[in-house]
Design an enzyme around this catalytic site. Structure first.
Site, PDB file in Angstrom:
ATOM      1  CB  THR A   1       1.458   4.823   3.896  1.00  0.00           C
ATOM      2  OG1 THR A   1       2.383   3.948   3.181  1.00  0.00           O
ATOM      3  CG2 THR A   1       0.465   5.383   2.773  1.00  0.00           C
TER       4      THR A   1
ATOM      5  N   GLY B   1       0.041   0.107   4.700  1.00  0.00           N
ATOM      6  CA  GLY B   1       0.342  -1.657   5.202  1.00  0.00           C
ATOM      7  C   GLY B   1       1.470  -1.846   4.122  1.00  0.00           C
TER       8      GLY B   1
ATOM      9  N   GLY C   1       2.821  -3.025   0.996  1.00  0.00           N
ATOM     10  CA  GLY C   1       2.023  -2.723  -0.325  1.00  0.00           C
ATOM     11  C   GLY C   1       2.080  -3.811  -1.215  1.00  0.00           C
TER      12      GLY C   1
ATOM     13  NE  ARG D   1       7.509  -1.616  -2.905  1.00  0.00           N
ATOM     14  CZ  ARG D   1       6.822  -1.173  -1.974  1.00  0.00           C
ATOM     15  NH1 ARG D   1       6.720   0.032  -1.766  1.00  0.00           N
ATOM     16  NH2 ARG D   1       5.878  -1.953  -1.266  1.00  0.00           N
ATOM     17  CB  VAL D   2       5.542   1.446  -8.008  1.00  0.00           C
ATOM     18  CG1 VAL D   2       4.092   1.915  -7.946  1.00  0.00           C
ATOM     19  CG2 VAL D   2       6.241   2.042  -8.797  1.00  0.00           C
ATOM     20  N   GLY D   3       4.794   0.512  -4.905  1.00  0.00           N
ATOM     21  CA  GLY D   3       3.857  -0.041  -3.950  1.00  0.00           C
ATOM     22  C   GLY D   3       2.612   0.093  -4.353  1.00  0.00           C
TER      23      GLY D   3
END
Ligand code: GLY
Length: 313
Positions: free
Chosen positions: A169, A221, A223, A197-199
């Site tokens: 990130t 960091g 998620g 997958r969504v963090g």
């Protein structure tokens, strides 16, 4: 009122071979964002410019250089938020977009929604003529090699973000000369994540938050840990209780470590221009531009100072 720009290139165990390029990349991004405000741009313009610079730099896990999912594809998440209006826009699981932060800004400014995901976000990108780039153009040689080496996501996640396999990130926060704050965060997520997958990065209050009454935060960091503690809002709530920016970030990161065993980092700016860059991983590349000074660091407690002159603006 002075303007301040702070950026990060992700909290993780950055290997020595990426250390110098990571610090140089965050310094360049901080200068680019700060220069936007020096020329009259807003904090929102500045965080977008800084994050675009980081997305274009393949040393970071966002845009070019993003990590690959379990099918070897790039799926990107990003958010941007304007502390003046509390408007925000986000995209998640978008494919083949070089600068998801600008697509997130378009969601905020050109739709009635706050988050568009996957195919819908790509359809929206097409409708406003945001061009796509082939996956090969976004994938760095480093990532292709690492993906081949670490195809087992479950093992990796257990090791937390101090493990060398993680790669995380980018983000920016700013306060401009009018006292408006903004944040932006962008990521490729976690290597070998499940498709879809969504963090935390695209989720308001988790990957970022901005409010002129309190300040702006961009997080990095693990998620799933950040989502559990709504890290960006947790930091803001400590600030709203009167804690200084560094203490608010340290308390929230400590809580995330104690409560859900998650590691990460955050950059924060207050409406009065106080700022902090804090992390609980081994390293986080960060840089901050204010007045005539460019600050930067990589290892815990590190804070280097160089003059911010005409050349780097
Ligand atoms: N912090 C980025 C992610 O976990 O997706």
């Amino acid at each position: 009122m002075s303007a301040v720009m702070v950026v990060h290139g992700g909290a993780w165990a950055i290997p020595d071979e990426l250390a110098s390029a990571s610090v140089s990349g965050v310094k360049t991004a901080a200068c680019e964002g700060f220069s936007v405000m020096k020329k009259g741009g807003s904090a929102l313009d500045a965080v977008e410019a800084a994050v675009r610079s980081l997305e274009d730099n393949s040393v970071f896990n966002a845009g070019h250089g993003a990590v690959l999912n379990s099918e070897g594809e790039v799926e990107l998440d990003a958010i941007i938020m304007d502390g003046k209006t509390l408007g925000s826009g986000a995209v998640s699981s978008v494919k083949n977009i070089a600068n998801p932060v600008s697509l997130a800004r378009a969601v905020m400014e050109k739709t009635n929604h706050m988050i568009l995901t996957s195919r819908g976000a790509n359809l929206f990108a097409d409708s406003i003529d945001v061009s796509t780039v082939p996956t090969e153009k976004l994938v760095s040689e480093f990532e292709r090699t690492e993906w081949e080496k670490h195809k087992n996501y479950a093992t990796g996640v257990k090791e937390d973000f101090n493990a060398k396999w993680a790669h995380d990130t980018v983000g920016a926060v700013a306060v401009d000369f009018d006292g408006n704050v903004a944040c932006a965060t962008s990521t490729g997520g976690i290597r070998n994540k499940m498709v879809g997958r969504v963090g935390d990065s695209s989720i308001i209050g988790c990957g970022g938050y901005a409010d002129n009454f309190s300040g702006a935060v961009s997080c990095t960091g693990h998620g799933e840990s950040i989502l559990k503690v709504t890290l960006a809002r947790l930091i803001m709530s400590y600030m709203e209780q009167g804690k200084a920016v560094a203490e608010a970030s340290e308390l929230a990161l400590q809580y995330m470590g104690d409560r859900v065993h998650g590691a990460g980092g955050a950059i924060v700016v207050s409406p009065s221009g106080q700022w902090a860059a804090t992390f609980t991983t081994e390293r986080m590349a960060w840089a901050a531009a204010e007045n005539d000074t460019l600050w930067s660091g990589l290892n815990p407690q590190e804070k280097f100072q160089t003059p911010l002159n005409e050349w780097n603006l």
